[in-house]
Scaffold this motif. Structure first.
Motif, short mmCIF file in Angstrom:
data_model
loop_
_atom_site.label_atom_id
_atom_site.label_comp_id
_atom_site.label_asym_id
_atom_site.label_seq_id
_atom_site.Cartn_x
_atom_site.Cartn_y
_atom_site.Cartn_z
N GLY A 36 0.73 -1.25 0.03
CA GLY A 36 -0.03 -0.03 0.19
C GLY A 36 0.75 1.08 -0.06
N LEU A 37 0.02 2.22 -0.10
CA LEU A 37 0.66 3.76 -0.06
C LEU A 37 1.67 4.04 1.09
N GLY A 38 2.66 4.57 0.83
CA GLY A 38 3.84 4.85 1.75
C GLY A 38 4.73 3.79 2.03
N THR A 39 4.49 2.54 1.37
CA THR A 39 5.53 1.57 1.74
C THR A 39 6.57 1.24 0.61
N ASP A 40 7.22 0.15 0.55
CA ASP A 40 8.40 -0.08 -0.44
C ASP A 40 7.58 -0.14 -1.72
N LEU A 41 8.26 0.55 -2.82
CA LEU A 41 8.05 0.50 -4.20
C LEU A 41 8.59 -0.82 -4.80
N HIS A 42 8.12 -1.78 -5.18
CA HIS A 42 8.56 -2.81 -5.98
C HIS A 42 8.70 -2.53 -7.66
N LEU A 43 9.83 -2.92 -8.30
CA LEU A 43 9.97 -2.72 -9.52
C LEU A 43 10.14 -4.20 -10.28
N LYS A 44 9.41 -4.56 -11.05
CA LYS A 44 9.74 -5.85 -11.70
C LYS A 44 9.84 -5.58 -13.28
N GLY A 45 11.05 -5.94 -13.70
CA GLY A 45 11.40 -5.74 -15.23
C GLY A 45 11.73 -6.86 -15.95
N ARG A 46 11.16 -6.74 -17.38
CA ARG A 46 11.50 -7.82 -18.13
C ARG A 46 12.00 -7.19 -19.59
N ALA A 47 13.11 -7.94 -20.06
CA ALA A 47 13.49 -7.43 -21.33
C ALA A 47 13.82 -8.61 -22.20
N ARG A 48 13.73 -8.25 -23.67
CA ARG A 48 13.91 -9.46 -24.69
C ARG A 48 14.67 -8.85 -25.86
N ASP A 49 15.51 -9.49 -26.44
CA ASP A 49 15.86 -9.28 -27.73
C ASP A 49 15.31 -10.51 -28.86
N LEU A 50 14.73 -10.12 -29.73
CA LEU A 50 14.05 -11.13 -30.70
C LEU A 50 14.53 -10.71 -32.26
N LEU A 51 15.10 -11.79 -32.58
CA LEU A 51 15.72 -11.62 -33.98
C LEU A 51 14.63 -12.38 -34.87
N THR A 52 14.16 -11.48 -36.08
CA THR A 52 13.10 -11.95 -37.13
C THR A 52 13.93 -12.05 -38.27
N PRO A 53 14.18 -13.23 -38.75
CA PRO A 53 15.12 -13.73 -39.95
C PRO A 53 14.16 -13.31 -41.10
N GLU A 54 14.88 -13.30 -42.29
CA GLU A 54 14.40 -13.14 -43.40
C GLU A 54 13.31 -14.30 -43.77
N CYS A 55 13.72 -15.41 -43.46
CA CYS A 55 12.76 -16.75 -43.52
C CYS A 55 12.92 -17.36 -42.10
N GLY A 56 11.67 -18.05 -41.87
CA GLY A 56 11.72 -18.85 -40.75
C GLY A 56 11.19 -18.52 -39.40
N THR A 57 11.53 -19.03 -38.41
CA THR A 57 11.04 -18.70 -37.16
C THR A 57 11.82 -17.84 -36.37
N PRO A 58 11.08 -16.81 -35.61
CA PRO A 58 11.72 -15.91 -34.88
C PRO A 58 12.72 -16.46 -33.91
N ALA A 59 13.67 -15.99 -33.34
CA ALA A 59 14.50 -16.42 -32.37
C ALA A 59 14.77 -15.66 -31.16
N VAL A 60 14.66 -15.98 -29.99
CA VAL A 60 15.06 -15.06 -28.92
C VAL A 60 16.57 -15.05 -28.75
N VAL A 61 17.14 -13.97 -28.83
CA VAL A 61 18.71 -13.80 -28.63
C VAL A 61 19.05 -13.67 -27.09
N ARG A 62 18.33 -12.82 -26.48
CA ARG A 62 18.85 -12.58 -25.00
C ARG A 62 17.57 -12.12 -24.15
N THR A 63 17.46 -12.43 -22.93
CA THR A 63 16.23 -11.96 -22.17
C THR A 63 17.02 -11.50 -20.76
N SER A 64 16.25 -10.68 -20.18
CA SER A 64 16.66 -10.30 -18.74
C SER A 64 15.51 -10.05 -17.86
#
Length: 331
Positions: A36-64
Motif C-alpha cells: 500500500g501507499l507509503g510502503t516500499d516500491l517494487h519494480l519488476k522488469g523484463r526485457a527481450r531481444d528477438l531476431l526476425t530472420p528473412e525466412c523461418g521462425t523468430p529466435a530469442v537472442v537474449r532475455t533479462s
C-alpha cells in the motif's frame, strides 16, 4: 500570449509488424506497492531481444529479468536479476536517482559495455522510481490519504527544468511551482499485438494501482544503413481498470551501419502532459552526427533545461544500444 495547440493524445494503437531481417528489443518495468501507499516500491522488469530472420521462425537472442525494491527515499533495499551479473548486490543502498547510473557503470562495467537488456532495465530504475507516484494520483478519489499528501506536500520550484515547465508555462504558477493543472492522458490500445505472439515479451499481470514503463526498439539493415523505429511509454491503470498513457514518444532514425554514426533522427510526441511539452521534440534532430554508442551521455549534454523533455531524453538515450542489436543482424 502565444497560442499553443493542446498536448498530443495519439498513442500508438499497436506495435508495427516485425520486419523480416530485423531485431526487436522490448522492455517493461512494472511499478507497484504490495503493502500500500507509503510502503516500499517494487519494480519488476523484463526485457527481450528477438531476431526476425528473412525466412523461418523468430529466435530469442537474449532475455533479462529484474526485481528491485526501493524505500521512501528511492534507496535500493533489495535487487535480484536473471541472469545475475557479478557486482549486482553492490547496488543495494544506492539511491535510484541520477547517481545510480554512475554506480551501475562502476559496479557492472560489462553490462554497460555490452549494452545488455539487463543494463537497459537497470538504467530505467532512476526514471521509474521518479514517475511511479503518478499511478496513485489517478486514485485520489478512492484513497483519501493521497489528497492529504498532495495538499501537504512542499512546493517545489520547477521553472525552466524542461520544456513543459518553461517560465510562463500553463503547468506552473507565477512562483514557478506546479499549477495543479490536470495532466493530459490518453487511452491506448494493447501494448502487444494480439495477432502476433512474438510482438512483445511476456507481459506481467498488474495490481490495481501500478504503473508501467515500456520500450520497443526495432533495428534493421538497408544498403549499408540501419533503420531505427523506437517507442517509449509510461502508463498506469484507472479505478475503472482502463489503461491511461501519460508519456509516449515514437523515435525514428537512420544510422551508418559501419561507423555507428546517427545520420538522422526524428521524435514524434504522441502523448505528453502539458501543451508546452512537445516544444522539445524538434531538438531531437540535434543528435544527428552522434556516435550511437555515446548517446547516453551526449543526449544529457546537448538537450538540457527548456531544450529538453525528460521523456524525450530517456527515449533517445536508449538508442545507444542500437549497435549492439545491429551486431546480431546477418551481413
Amino acid at each position: 500570449m502565444t497560442h499553443l495547440a493542446p498536448p498530443p493524445s495519439d498513442p500508438v494503437v499497436a506495435p508495427p509488424a516485425r520486419r523480416p531481417g530485423s531485431i526487436r528489443r522490448t522492455s517493461t518495468i512494472l511499478m507497484f506497492w504490495p503493502d500500500g501507499l507509503g510502503t516500499d516500491l517494487h519494480l519488476k522488469g523484463r526485457a527481450r531481444d528477438l531476431l526476425t530472420p528473412e525466412c523461418g521462425t523468430p529466435a530469442v537472442v537474449r532475455t533479462s529479468n529484474l526485481h528491485a525494491v526501493t524505500g521512501p527515499a528511492r534507496d535500493i533495499r533489495r535487487i535480484e536479476a536473471d541472469p545475475v551479473p557479478e557486482g549486482l548486490q553492490r547496488l543495494v543502498g544506492c539511491r535510484a536517482g541520477a547517481n545510480l547510473r554512475s554506480a551501475i557503470a562502476q559496479e557492472l562495467p560489462d553490462e554497460v559495455a555490452e549494452g545488455t537488456p539487463l543494463y537497459l532495465l537497470l538504467d530505467d530504475l532512476a526514471g521509474s522510481t521518479l514517475i511511479s507516484g503518478f499511478a496513485y494520483l489517478r486514485w485520489a478519489d478512492h484513497v483519501p490519504m493521497i489528497k492529504n499528501r498532495v495538499a501537504n506536500a512542499p512546493r517545489r520550484i520547477m521553472r525552466d527544468i524542461c520544456s513543459g515547465f518553461r517560465d510562463g508555462a500553463s503547468s506552473l504558477l507565477s512562483d514557478g511551482s506546479i499549477s495543479g493543472l490536470r495532466q493530459n492522458t490518453a487511452r491506448p490500445g494493447t501494448l502487444d499485438d494480439p495477432a502476433d505472439p512474438f510482438s512483445w515479451h511476456e507481459l506481467d499481470d498488474h495490481p490495481e494501482i501500478a504503473m508501467r514503463r515500456a520500450r520497443r526498439i526495432d533495428v534493421w539493415a538497408d544498403d549499408g544503413e540501419l533503420g531505427i523505429d523506437a517507442m517509449f511509454r509510461d502508463s498506469c491503470w484507472d479505478p475503472d481498470g482502463a489503461e491511461v498513457v501519460v508519456h509516449e514518444y515514437q523515435i525514428t532514425g537512420v544510422a551508418d551501419r559501419s561507423t555507428g554514426e546517427l545520420l538522422a533522427v526524428e521524435a514524434l510526441p504522441r502523448v505528453l502532459p502539458y501543451a508546452e511539452c512537445p516544444g522539445a521534440a524538434p531538438n531531437a534532430s540535434w543528435m544527428a552526427g552522434t556516435d550511437l554508442r555515446s548517446m547516453r551521455t551526449e543526449v544529457l549534454q546537448r538537450l538540457r533545461a527548456t531544450d529538453c523533455c525528460t521523456h524525450l531524453n530517456d527515449g533517445l538515450r536508449s538508442l545507444a544500444e542500437v549497435p549492439v542489436l545491429a551486431a546480431t543482424l546477418p551481413d
